[in-house]
Design a protein around this motif. Structure first.
Motif: not given
Length: 298
Positions: A205-206, A208, A225-226, A240-243, A263
């Motif tokens: 989804k991200h 990853q 998720s990374h 991946g997810w980098n929020e 995270a």
């Protein structure tokens, strides 16, 4: 001269991975070169109460996905005598490792702990609602990884086995070969091949799992998720997810080991100091004062 069967000899000479930095949902752990351990971040369940630990050779933390109702974590320490120490959240008996012996590597997932024995078998304690602890039949294992709900084993022949939740195909590793390291996240699994390339299965989804272009990788780790790859030149790749900025590692140099929490991301430098990026709500990235962290392979 001892007459050791070839398979056992191969298991003995295999360099079992021993992580000297570890990252959880809200805390970070570092193994110092004198065998003691330091930790920062959330300590709600005592997961940072490691100041009394001695003779530790590897550390692991239970990682958790970023949901509002999670964050409870535990910390595992592998001792030089093959026994294991544990502190933190123990609702599912994931810290009940006092009777473990002859352990050469450890991994911690959400609500469970995995131990690799010197004979290539694996033990597990903790939550088993999705068969993620069904490893009693495993053999010839040289490395283990624990995701949130799935467990991965790397075999001596470079193939990979998996148990647990497979909703997103994160356990579809039966076709993998020539693998030298494995890592497991919330819902994805990563494999490092002997040629320095990387393969991935599971939820993307991200992005990853977008690692097909990577090369020159020597170490892989994953957060929820990374995905992080340490390159042979000491630089670091991330997807991946980098929020929370957990993938902002492009400027890192002279890195010899990496770790990924839910995270946040850690990098161990060759001088024994640590750098961190990502979520720091609980002070889990406050590692700038750390020094003397054990280098890998030493």
């Amino acid at each position: 001269m001892d007459n050791i069967p070839p398979k056992e000899a191969a298991l003995k000479v295999k360099r079992w991975p021993k992580d000297t930095i570890a990252a959880g949902r809200r805390h970070t752990v570092g193994l110092k070169s004198n065998g003691t351990v330091t930790a920062v971040g959330d300590n709600k369940y005592g997961q940072c109460d490691v100041s009394g630990w001695r003779d530790i050779v590897a550390v692991s933390t239970g990682n958790v996905h970023m949901a509002t109702n999670t964050g409870n974590a535990h910390t595992i320490g592998l001792k030089s005598d093959g026994t294991v120490a544990a502190v933190g959240w123990n609702k599912h008996d994931q810290c009940n490792v006092n009777d473990w012996r002859d352990i050469v590597a450890v991994a911690a997932g959400w609500r469970r702990t995995i131990g690799l024995k010197s004979d290539g078998t694996v033990v597990a304690v903790g939550r088993n609602n999705e068969s993620e602890c069904n490893v009693s039949g495993w053999h010839d294992i040289v490395a283990v990884a624990a995701g949130d709900w799935h467990t991965i084993g790397l075999k001596l022949d470079g193939t990979v086995t998996a148990v647990g939740n497979n909703r997103y195909g994160q356990c579809n590793v039966s076709g993998w070969c020539d693998i030298v390291a494995v890592a497991a996240g919330y819902l994805h699994t990563i494999g490092l091949k002997s040629d320095g390339t990387v393969t991935a299965v599971g939820l993307n989804k991200h992005d990853q799992c977008d690692v097909s272009g990577w090369c020159g990788i020597v170490t892989i780790v994953v957060g929820s998720s990374h995905t992080i790859g340490l390159k042979s030149d000491g630089t670091v790749a991330a997807v991946g997810w980098n929020e929370h900025g957990q993938c902002n590692v492009s400027g890192w140099r002279d890195i010899v080991a990496v770790a990924a929490g839910c995270a946040h991301t850690l990098g161990l430098k060759s001088d024994g100091t640590v750098v961190a990026v990502g979520d720091n709500e609980y002070g889990q990235c406050d590692v700038s004062g750390w020094c003397g962290i054990q280098l890998p392979g030493n």
